[in-house]
Scaffold this motif. Structure first.
Motif, PDB file in Angstrom:
ATOM      1  N   ASP A 196       0.231  61.321 -33.822  1.00 34.03           N
ATOM      2  CA  ASP A 196      -0.518  62.724 -34.435  1.00 34.03           C
ATOM      3  C   ASP A 196       1.015  62.948 -36.275  1.00 34.03           C
ATOM      4  OD1 ASP A 196      -2.130  62.252 -33.486  1.00 34.03           O
ATOM      5  OD2 ASP A 196      -1.486  64.468 -32.440  1.00 34.03           O
ATOM      6  N   PHE A 197       0.760  61.443 -36.962  1.00 36.58           N
ATOM      7  CA  PHE A 197       1.321  61.817 -38.137  1.00 36.58           C
ATOM      8  C   PHE A 197       0.966  62.856 -39.216  1.00 36.58           C
ATOM      9  CE2 PHE A 197       1.912  57.382 -36.376  1.00 36.58           C
ATOM     10  CZ  PHE A 197       2.390  57.462 -35.653  1.00 36.58           C
ATOM     11  N   THR A 198      -0.440  63.064 -39.519  1.00 37.09           N
ATOM     12  CA  THR A 198      -1.081  63.843 -40.085  1.00 37.09           C
ATOM     13  C   THR A 198      -1.438  65.300 -40.141  1.00 37.09           C
ATOM     14  OG1 THR A 198      -3.170  62.816 -40.398  1.00 37.09           O
ATOM     15  CG2 THR A 198      -1.925  61.711 -41.515  1.00 37.09           C
ATOM     16  N   PRO A 258       1.967  69.818 -44.567  1.00 37.48           N
ATOM     17  CA  PRO A 258       1.741  69.786 -45.751  1.00 37.48           C
ATOM     18  C   PRO A 258       1.367  68.318 -46.215  1.00 37.48           C
ATOM     19  CG  PRO A 258       4.049  70.705 -45.316  1.00 37.48           C
ATOM     20  CD  PRO A 258       3.111  70.776 -44.172  1.00 37.48           C
ATOM     21  N   ASP A 259       2.430  67.617 -45.738  1.00 37.52           N
ATOM     22  CA  ASP A 259       2.666  66.045 -45.988  1.00 37.52           C
ATOM     23  C   ASP A 259       2.047  64.809 -44.966  1.00 37.52           C
ATOM     24  OD1 ASP A 259       2.666  63.932 -47.350  1.00 37.52           O
ATOM     25  OD2 ASP A 259       5.391  64.575 -48.212  1.00 37.52           O
ATOM     26  N   GLY A 260       1.202  64.719 -44.878  1.00 43.15           N
ATOM     27  CA  GLY A 260       0.728  63.866 -44.106  1.00 43.15           C
ATOM     28  C   GLY A 260       1.130  61.973 -43.959  1.00 43.15           C
ATOM     29  N   ILE A 261       1.081  61.798 -45.050  1.00 42.64           N
ATOM     30  CA  ILE A 261      -0.095  61.105 -46.189  1.00 42.64           C
ATOM     31  C   ILE A 261       1.767  60.242 -46.712  1.00 42.64           C
ATOM     32  CG2 ILE A 261      -0.046  59.537 -48.005  1.00 42.64           C
ATOM     33  CD1 ILE A 261      -2.316  59.660 -46.119  1.00 42.64           C
ATOM     34  N   GLY A 262       3.167  61.560 -46.712  1.00 43.28           N
ATOM     35  CA  GLY A 262       3.813  61.312 -47.198  1.00 43.28           C
ATOM     36  C   GLY A 262       4.687  60.534 -45.998  1.00 43.28           C
ATOM     37  N   VAL A 263       4.385  61.133 -44.913  1.00 41.72           N
ATOM     38  CA  VAL A 263       5.054  60.910 -43.325  1.00 41.72           C
ATOM     39  C   VAL A 263       4.691  59.911 -43.423  1.00 41.72           C
ATOM     40  CG1 VAL A 263       5.041  61.512 -40.729  1.00 41.72           C
ATOM     41  CG2 VAL A 263       5.185  63.378 -42.209  1.00 41.72           C
ATOM     42  N   VAL A 265       7.130  56.628 -42.318  1.00 43.84           N
ATOM     43  CA  VAL A 265       7.033  55.192 -40.933  1.00 43.84           C
ATOM     44  C   VAL A 265       7.575  53.933 -41.063  1.00 43.84           C
ATOM     45  CG1 VAL A 265       6.415  54.786 -39.477  1.00 43.84           C
ATOM     46  CG2 VAL A 265       6.754  57.600 -39.047  1.00 43.84           C
ATOM     47  N   MET A 266       6.064  53.764 -42.294  1.00 44.16           N
ATOM     48  CA  MET A 266       6.039  52.175 -42.694  1.00 44.16           C
ATOM     49  C   MET A 266       7.207  51.381 -43.386  1.00 44.16           C
ATOM     50  SD  MET A 266       2.122  52.747 -44.827  1.00 44.16           S
ATOM     51  CE  MET A 266       2.026  51.218 -44.638  1.00 44.16           C
ATOM     52  N   CYS A 271      11.217  50.308 -35.747  1.00 45.52           N
ATOM     53  CA  CYS A 271      10.321  51.424 -36.183  1.00 45.52           C
ATOM     54  C   CYS A 271       8.822  50.972 -35.501  1.00 45.52           C
ATOM     55  CB  CYS A 271      11.180  51.513 -36.934  1.00 45.52           C
ATOM     56  SG  CYS A 271       9.943  53.776 -37.438  1.00 45.52           S
ATOM     57  N   LYS A 272       8.379  51.547 -34.338  1.00 49.28           N
ATOM     58  CA  LYS A 272       7.248  51.666 -34.176  1.00 49.28           C
ATOM     59  C   LYS A 272       6.778  52.600 -34.037  1.00 49.28           C
ATOM     60  CE  LYS A 272       8.569  46.625 -32.482  1.00 49.28           C
ATOM     61  NZ  LYS A 272       8.348  45.829 -31.759  1.00 49.28           N
ATOM     62  N   ALA A 273       4.928  52.784 -34.351  1.00 47.08           N
ATOM     63  CA  ALA A 273       4.378  54.065 -34.030  1.00 47.08           C
ATOM     64  C   ALA A 273       3.147  53.948 -33.218  1.00 47.08           C
ATOM     65  CB  ALA A 273       4.104  54.129 -35.056  1.00 47.08           C
ATOM     66  N   LEU A 274       2.973  54.996 -31.842  1.00 51.35           N
ATOM     67  CA  LEU A 274       1.837  54.843 -31.277  1.00 51.35           C
ATOM     68  C   LEU A 274       0.592  55.443 -32.042  1.00 51.35           C
ATOM     69  CD1 LEU A 274       2.720  55.760 -27.666  1.00 51.35           C
ATOM     70  CD2 LEU A 274       2.106  53.476 -28.893  1.00 51.35           C
ATOM     71  N   MET A 275      -0.481  55.338 -31.113  1.00 50.16           N
ATOM     72  CA  MET A 275      -2.126  55.800 -32.097  1.00 50.16           C
ATOM     73  C   MET A 275      -1.849  57.004 -31.487  1.00 50.16           C
ATOM     74  SD  MET A 275      -6.324  55.060 -33.332  1.00 50.16           S
ATOM     75  CE  MET A 275      -5.082  53.226 -33.914  1.00 50.16           C
TER      76      MET A 275
END
Length: 347
Positions: free
Chosen positions: A121-123, A127-132, A136-137, A150-154
Motif C-alpha cells: 500500500d504505497f499509493t 499526496p505522493d504515492g509515486i514518490g514513495v 523504495v525502488m 530492501c524488499k516489498a510485498l503486494m
C-alpha cells in the motif's frame, strides 16, 4: 515473470454516470454512480494532502541508536525492519526511515547489511504515492549494493492501481453485481497526480511484488485475512499464483484477487488466533506481521476523515491474537503514525 503493460493510455475518464468534468483523481460520491455500479466501498478515511498533523518520530535532536543485532539473522545479514502502509505520505516515510538510521539526510540507504521489508500500500489517499514507489525502488538498489536488502510485498492498493490503469471502466463481476477498477480506485482515495506520473517501470515493479514471505520466524503479509490460503498451500505457490493472475490480465480474475486481498479483521475476534495459526501452519513462521487494517480500527478507535479525533493514539505496533499477530498499519491517513519497526519486538 509478468508482462509489460502494453498500450499505455492517459488516465481513464470518470466512470459512466459521473459528470465528465470530474477530475480523475477526485473521490466520487456513491450517489453519483449509476444504479448498476457496485464498486468497492470506501471504508477508510481520505486525508487532504498537505496536512501537517501526522504523528511521526522526529530524529532531528535525538541521536539514532545503533540497531540491535538479531541472533536469528542469516549469516552476514543485519537486523530486520518492517514498514507499515505508507499511502503516499512520502515526507513522513523519509522521516520515519531516518529516525531508525535506515537512510541519511539525503534519502540514501545508510543501514549497511540491514534488511527492510515494506508491507504494501504505497499509493492512494496521500499526496505522493509515486514518490514513495521511486524511493523504495531506489533503496532496493542501494541496499543490495551495501550488502543488505530492501524488499516489498503486494498490497491491495497495488492491485487496485494496476487494475485502474489496465482496465479503467471495464465492467467486472463483483459479489453484488457489476463494478469497475476505475470507480473503486476513485472511491478508495485514488490520486490523479499518481495516475499521471505512473510509468511502465512502476507498473512492472508493482506487478512483480510477492504476496507472502517469511523472515526469521515472521510471516509477512499485507492483509489480515486468510484469503491467501485460496491461492496456494506454500509461500512459493501463493506468489506464483498471484503473478500468474496478473500475467493473464483478465479483468474479472484480477478483480477477484483484489477483493480477496481487501478482506480484513480475520485475526481480531475470538477465533482470531485460530485464523493466524491456519496461516502459520501452511506457510511457516511463529508470528504473522501484517498491514492493511489501521491499528485504530483494530482497537475500535476510528478517526474522522479530517484527522480530528481524541481517540487515535498509536505508539507502535499492535500485538494481538494471543501474541501471534503484529499489526503494522499505524493509520497515517487518520492522524496516526507511520510505523518503521525492528523485529523481533522486544519488551
Amino acid at each position: 515473470m509478468v508482462q509489460t503493460m502494453a498500450g499505455e493510455t492517459p488516465a481513464p475518464a470518470p466512470p459512466p454516470g459521473v459528470p465528465s468534468g470530474t477530475p480523475a483523481g477526485s473521490p466520487v460520491p456513491p450517489a453519483e454512480l449509476p444504479e448498476e455500479y457496485t464498486p468497492t466501498a470506501r471504508d477508510l478515511p481520505v486525508i487532504t494532502p498537505g496536512r501537517t498533523d501526522t504523528l511521526i518520530d522526529r530524529p532531528a535532536v535525538v541521536p539514532v541508536p545503533e540497531p540491535a543485532m538479531d541472533p536469528d539473522a542469516p549469516e552476514g545479514m543485519g537486523p530486520l525492519y518492517v514498514v507499515g502502509d505508507v499511502h503516499g505520505y512520502y515526507d513522513e516515510l523519509r522521516e520515519a526511515l531516518a529516525a531508525e538510521g535506515l537512510i541519511d539526510a539525503d534519502g540514501n540507504w545508510a543501514a549497511g547489511n540491514a534488511r527492510l521489508w515494506f508491507l504494501g500500500d504505497f499509493t492512494d489517499r496521500g499526496p505522493d504515492g509515486i514518490g514513495v514507489i521511486d524511493l523504495v525502488m531506489q533503496l532496493s538498489a542501494e541496499a543490495a549494493a551495501a550488502g543488505g536488502y530492501c524488499k516489498a510485498l503486494m498490497g491491495n492498493h497495488e492491485l487496485l492501481l494496476l487494475g485502474a490503469k489496465r482496465f479503467g471502466d471495464t465492467p467486472v463481476q463483483s459479489g453484488a453485481g457489476t463494478a469497475s477498477f476505475q470507480a473503486a480506485w476513485l472511491l478508495n482515495g485514488g490520486q490523479k497526480n499518481d495516475m499521471d506520473r505512473l510509468e511502465d517501470h512502476h507498473l512492472q515493479w508493482m506487478a512483480r511484488l510477492d504476496a507472502v514471505m517469511e523472515e526469521d520466524g515472521h510471516l509477512l503479509v499485507h492483509s489480515d485475512t486468510t484469503a491467501y490460503l485460496e491461492y496456494g498451500d506454500s509461500i512459493e505457490a501463493v506468489n506464483d499464483t498471484v503473478h500468474d493472475v496478473l500475467t493473464r490480465s483478465e479483468a474479472d480474475e484480477v478483480w477477484d484477487l483484489f477483493r480477496k486481498f481487501t478482506k480484513r479483521f480475520a485475526f481480531r475476534d475470538e477465533a482470531g488466533s485460530d485464523a493466524v495459526r491456519e496461516l502459520l501452519d501452511a506457510y511457516g513462521g511463529d508470528r504473522v506481521v501484517h498491514g492493511h487494517s489501521p491499528i485504530p480500527y483494530l482497537l475500535g478507535e476510528v478517526g474522522t476523515e479530517d484527522g480530528e479525533s481524541d481517540t487515535v493514539a498509536v505508539d507502535g505496533p499492535h500485538v494481538y491474537a494471543d501474541g501471534l499477530a503484529i499489526a503494522m498499519d499505524g493509520g497515517v491517513t487518520m492522524a496516526g503514525k507511520l510505523l518503521v519497526v525492528q523485529l523481533p519486538l522486544v519488551g
